[in-house]
Design a protein around this motif. Structure first.
Motif, PDB file in Angstrom:
ATOM      1  N   ASN A   1       0.932  -1.191   0.039  1.00 13.74           N
ATOM      2  CA  ASN A   1       0.144   0.181   0.076  1.00 13.74           C
ATOM      3  C   ASN A   1       0.759   1.196  -0.005  1.00 13.74           C
ATOM      4  O   ASN A   1       2.254   1.042  -0.106  1.00 13.74           O
ATOM      5  N   LYS A   2       0.003   2.315   0.082  1.00 12.46           N
ATOM      6  CA  LYS A   2       1.039   3.580  -0.042  1.00 12.46           C
ATOM      7  C   LYS A   2       1.950   3.789   1.348  1.00 12.46           C
ATOM      8  O   LYS A   2       3.124   4.773   1.144  1.00 12.46           O
ATOM      9  N   TRP A   3       1.765   3.107   2.282  1.00 11.60           N
ATOM     10  CA  TRP A   3       2.561   3.241   3.498  1.00 11.60           C
ATOM     11  C   TRP A   3       3.701   2.544   3.534  1.00 11.60           C
ATOM     12  O   TRP A   3       4.791   2.949   4.059  1.00 11.60           O
ATOM     13  N   ASN A   4       3.778   1.342   2.681  1.00 13.11           N
ATOM     14  CA  ASN A   4       4.867   0.447   2.934  1.00 13.11           C
ATOM     15  C   ASN A   4       5.372   0.420   1.512  1.00 13.11           C
ATOM     16  O   ASN A   4       6.427  -0.473   1.563  1.00 13.11           O
ATOM     17  N   SER A   5       5.106   0.557   0.427  1.00 17.65           N
ATOM     18  CA  SER A   5       5.441   0.407  -0.618  1.00 17.65           C
ATOM     19  C   SER A   5       6.879   0.842  -0.797  1.00 17.65           C
ATOM     20  O   SER A   5       7.174   2.035  -0.560  1.00 17.65           O
TER      21      SER A   5
ATOM     22  N   TRP B   1       8.833  -2.947   4.976  1.00 20.99           N
ATOM     23  CA  TRP B   1       7.246  -3.561   5.541  1.00 20.99           C
ATOM     24  C   TRP B   1       6.474  -4.070   4.423  1.00 20.99           C
ATOM     25  O   TRP B   1       5.317  -4.341   4.523  1.00 20.99           O
ATOM     26  N   SER B   2       6.914  -3.938   3.149  1.00 20.93           N
ATOM     27  CA  SER B   2       6.111  -4.623   2.162  1.00 20.93           C
ATOM     28  C   SER B   2       6.794  -6.013   2.154  1.00 20.93           C
ATOM     29  O   SER B   2       6.115  -6.579   1.133  1.00 20.93           O
TER      30      SER B   2
END
Ligand SMILES: [Zn+2]
Length: 108
Positions: A38-42, A46-47
């Motif tokens: 998602n936009k926070w881990n990309s 954490w991706s």
């Protein structure tokens, strides 16, 4: 491009949590977690890992190979100006602050 990665923790599929339980009655399994991108881990770690525990498990298991990518055989140094120590105070207490400034003129 997939919108998820499988967690790279080598023991992710062995951890006993109900969200990892998959399969039909009689042939249940613990499955590696999917990590939604998602936009926070990309673009970040954490991706690829579902938790700090899985991240640590990966680092522990593959430490030698990770270090081999960029071994540190000598220390590195950042040139700084002579640090200045100053005393500050307010009506409650006092403290010292040491200012450290990078010396851009000596940067290699
Ligand atoms: Zn995991």
């Amino acid at each position: 491009m997939a919108d998820f990665n499988w967690c790279h923790g080598p023991q992710c599929h062995e951890k006993h949590t109900v969200d990892r339980v998959r399969g039909v009655k009689g042939s249940k399994v613990l499955r590696t977690r999917k990590v939604a991108i998602n936009k926070w881990n990309s673009g970040g770690v954490w991706s690829y890992w579902c938790s700090q525990g899985c991240y640590n498990d990966f680092a522990k298991e593959y430490m030698a190979q990770i270090i081999a990518i960029a071994p540190r055989t000598e220390c590195l140094e950042t040139p700084i100006k002579d640090p200045t120590r100053e005393r500050y105070s307010n009506s409650y207490h006092s403290w010292y602050n040491t200012e450290i400034i990078v010396d851009e003129t000596r940067q290699s």
